[in-house]
Enzyme design. Structure first.
Site, PDB file in Angstrom:
ATOM      1  N   SER A  60       4.320  -6.820   2.759  1.00  0.00           N
ATOM      2  CA  SER A  60       2.294  -6.872   3.185  1.00  0.00           C
ATOM      3  C   SER A  60       0.990  -7.339   1.896  1.00  0.00           C
ATOM      4  O   SER A  60       0.927  -8.459   1.569  1.00  0.00           O
ATOM      5  CB  SER A  60       2.210  -5.516   3.371  1.00  0.00           C
ATOM      6  OG  SER A  60       0.774  -5.133   4.543  1.00  0.00           O
ATOM      7  N   LEU A  61       0.371  -5.726   1.555  1.00  0.00           N
ATOM      8  CA  LEU A  61      -0.409  -6.369   0.959  1.00  0.00           C
ATOM      9  C   LEU A  61      -0.108  -6.860  -0.814  1.00  0.00           C
ATOM     10  O   LEU A  61      -0.268  -8.009  -1.696  1.00  0.00           O
ATOM     11  CB  LEU A  61      -1.008  -4.884  -0.142  1.00  0.00           C
ATOM     12  CG  LEU A  61      -1.765  -5.324  -1.317  1.00  0.00           C
ATOM     13  CD1 LEU A  61      -2.699  -6.041  -1.544  1.00  0.00           C
ATOM     14  CD2 LEU A  61      -2.020  -3.289  -1.547  1.00  0.00           C
ATOM     15  N   GLN A  86       0.014 -13.079   8.396  1.00  0.00           N
ATOM     16  CA  GLN A  86       0.607 -11.808   8.268  1.00  0.00           C
ATOM     17  C   GLN A  86      -0.889 -10.588   8.959  1.00  0.00           C
ATOM     18  O   GLN A  86       0.674  -9.443   8.973  1.00  0.00           O
ATOM     19  CB  GLN A  86       0.165 -11.826   7.085  1.00  0.00           C
ATOM     20  CG  GLN A  86       1.438 -10.609   6.053  1.00  0.00           C
ATOM     21  CD  GLN A  86       0.976 -10.773   4.562  1.00  0.00           C
ATOM     22  OE1 GLN A  86      -0.578  -9.532   5.207  1.00  0.00           O
ATOM     23  NE2 GLN A  86       1.128  -9.951   3.691  1.00  0.00           N
ATOM     24  N   GLN A 122       0.397  -1.085  -0.181  1.00  0.00           N
ATOM     25  CA  GLN A 122      -0.164  -0.186  -0.140  1.00  0.00           C
ATOM     26  C   GLN A 122       0.365   1.225  -0.535  1.00  0.00           C
ATOM     27  O   GLN A 122       2.253   1.437   0.777  1.00  0.00           O
ATOM     28  CB  GLN A 122      -1.074   0.078   1.150  1.00  0.00           C
ATOM     29  CG  GLN A 122      -1.606   0.814   1.517  1.00  0.00           C
ATOM     30  CD  GLN A 122      -3.167   0.696   2.610  1.00  0.00           C
ATOM     31  OE1 GLN A 122      -3.103  -0.724   2.476  1.00  0.00           O
ATOM     32  NE2 GLN A 122      -3.925   1.464   2.767  1.00  0.00           N
ATOM     33  N   HIS A 134      -0.411  -5.071  10.708  1.00  0.00           N
ATOM     34  CA  HIS A 134       0.483  -5.738  11.243  1.00  0.00           C
ATOM     35  C   HIS A 134       1.034  -4.902  12.749  1.00  0.00           C
ATOM     36  O   HIS A 134       1.548  -5.611  13.164  1.00  0.00           O
ATOM     37  CB  HIS A 134       1.704  -5.196  10.375  1.00  0.00           C
ATOM     38  CG  HIS A 134       1.627  -5.724   8.605  1.00  0.00           C
ATOM     39  ND1 HIS A 134       1.291  -6.949   8.417  1.00  0.00           N
ATOM     40  CD2 HIS A 134       1.604  -4.819   8.461  1.00  0.00           C
ATOM     41  CE1 HIS A 134       1.429  -7.030   7.062  1.00  0.00           C
ATOM     42  NE2 HIS A 134       1.481  -5.285   7.263  1.00  0.00           N
ATOM     43  N   ARG A 191      -9.569  -7.632   2.694  1.00  0.00           N
ATOM     44  CA  ARG A 191      -8.998  -8.035   2.651  1.00  0.00           C
ATOM     45  C   ARG A 191      -9.170  -5.940   3.576  1.00  0.00           C
ATOM     46  O   ARG A 191      -8.895  -5.497   4.750  1.00  0.00           O
ATOM     47  CB  ARG A 191      -7.494  -8.222   2.961  1.00  0.00           C
ATOM     48  CG  ARG A 191      -5.998  -7.100   3.645  1.00  0.00           C
ATOM     49  CD  ARG A 191      -5.168  -8.257   3.431  1.00  0.00           C
ATOM     50  NE  ARG A 191      -3.915  -8.027   3.895  1.00  0.00           N
ATOM     51  CZ  ARG A 191      -2.727  -6.656   3.437  1.00  0.00           C
ATOM     52  NH1 ARG A 191      -3.115  -6.124   2.502  1.00  0.00           N
ATOM     53  NH2 ARG A 191      -1.626  -6.993   5.007  1.00  0.00           N
TER      54      ARG A 191
END
Length: 293
Positions: free
Chosen positions: A88-89, A245, A10, A196, A113
Site C-alpha cells: 500500500s503506502l 492502487q 500504514q 483500496h 495521498r
C-alpha cells in the site's frame, strides 16, 4: 538467488521512530532535513519526540513511515536491490528505492495521498475488517453476494488472511456471512475508512492529477506492484498502476509469490515494524527474511 527489498504500509509507526538512524548517520540527517522542508513542518521532531497519538495524525502517519523506510534503505551502504515492492503506502517507498521517484517527489505524493484519503473517509464513512481462515475465492464470493452495500477484498495479505473494505453496514453483513462460511475470525480494524475500495474515488481523482504532473524515471530494478502482483519496469505502466492502487486491492500474496517465482530467496523489510517479514514467511517458509529498522 535474488535479494528483494520490501517496504511497510500504514500502522507500522511508533514513538521515537528514526531517531537512532538520525543520530548515527549524516546522510540520514540531511534526508530528514529535506523531509521537514518539503512538508513545511518538522516531521522529524514528531517522529523522534511525539506520542503515539501525535503519530496517528493523518498528515503525519503516512509521511513518517515513508521517511523512515526510505531513509533506512538509502543510507544502507550495500543497498542494491534485485527487486522491490511495498505494501500500500509502502509502494511509494519502493518507488524511491527503485529510483523511479526522487525522495522529495515521493514525499509530496505521500503527503497529498494522506490528506486526500482523509477527505474521502469524511465524505464516505466506511471501515475495514481482517478475515482469517478462508480461501480467497470464498471471501470474494461472499463479498459479491452482498449487493445492497459496498464491500470487497482490499488486501490479500497472505494465504488465509484477507482484509475487506466497505461501508459500515457492508462490513457488518459480510462479517455475518463470512463467519457462516467458516471464517476463524473476522476482526474489525481501527481505521478511518475503506481503503483500496471504490469509496476512495475522491482521493483517486485528486492523486491522479498530481501523479500525472510528477516526473517518473525508469526503475533500476523491477517494481512488483500492488494492483497486479507482477513486476513492472516501464514508466507508464508503473505510473498507471500507482494511480489505480487507491481503489484496487493490494495483492501482496501474489506479489510475494511472483518475486519467489522470479528467483527471490532473501527478503529484507526496510522501515518500522516486522509485519511484512511475517507475511512473507506465510507464503514461503523457505525464504530468508530480515529487516532494516
Amino acid at each position: 538467488m535474488k535479494h528483494a527489498y520490501i517496504f511497510p504500509g500504514q500502522g507500522a509507526q511508533f514513538p521515537g521512530m528514526g531517531k537512532e538512524l538520525f543520530d548515527q548517520n549524516s546522510q540520514a540527517q540531511e534526508l530528514f532535513r529535506q523531509a521537514d522542508e518539503t512538508l513545511g513542518f518538522s516531521i522529524s521532531k514528531i517522529m523522534f519526540e511525539g506520542s503515539e497519538e501525535d503519530l496517528k495524525q493523518t498528515k503525519v502517519t503516512q509521511p513518517a513511515i515513508f521517511v523512515h523506510s526510505v531513509v533506512r534503505a538509502l543510507v544502507q551502504e550495500d543497498f542494491s536491490p534485485d527487486m522491490v515492492a511495498g505494501h500500500s503506502l509502502g509502494e511509494f517507498s519502493a518507488l524511491v528505492a527503485g529510483q523511479v521517484l526522487s525522495f522529495t517527489d515521493g514525499l509530496r505524493l505521500v503527503s497529498q495521498r494522506a490528506t486526500a484519503m482523509q477527505k474521502a473517509c469524511e465524505q464516505n464513512p466506511s471501515t475495514m475488517a481482517a478475515v482469517l481462515g478462508l480461501e480467497d475465492a470464498t471471501v470474494e464470493d461472499v463479498c459479491r453476494s452482498i449487493k445492497e452495500e459496498v464491500v470487497l477484498p482490499a488486501n490479500y495479505n497472505s494465504p488465509g488472511q484477507i482484509v475487506i473494505s466497505g461501508t459500515h453496514r457492508g462490513i457488518e453483513l459480510a462479517t455475518e456471512a463470512l463467519k457462516e462460511a467458516g471464517a476463524k475470525r473476522v476482526i474489525p480494524l481501527a481505521v478511518g475508512g475503506a481503503f483500496h475500495s471504490p469509496l476512495m474515488e475522491p482521493a483517486y481523482n485528486e492523486l491522479e492529477r498530481t501523479i500525472n504532473q510528477t516526473g517518473f524515471s525508469k526503475p533500476i530494478c523491477p517494481i512488483y506492484q500492488n494492483v497486479t502482483g507482477l513486476p513492472a519496469v516501464e514508466i507508464e505502466v508503473v505510473k498507471n498502476n500507482l494511480i489505480a492502487q487507491l481503489m484496487a486491492p493490494v495483492r501482496w500474496t501474489q506479489s510475494v509469490s511472483s518475486m519467489l517465482n522470479d528467483g527471490a530467496t532473501h527478503f529484507t523489510e526496510c522501515g518500522p515494524g516486522r509485519v511484512l517479514q511475517g507475511l512473507v514467511k506465510k507464503v514461503s517458509r523457505e525464504a530468508k527474511v530480515d529487516g532494516l529498522s
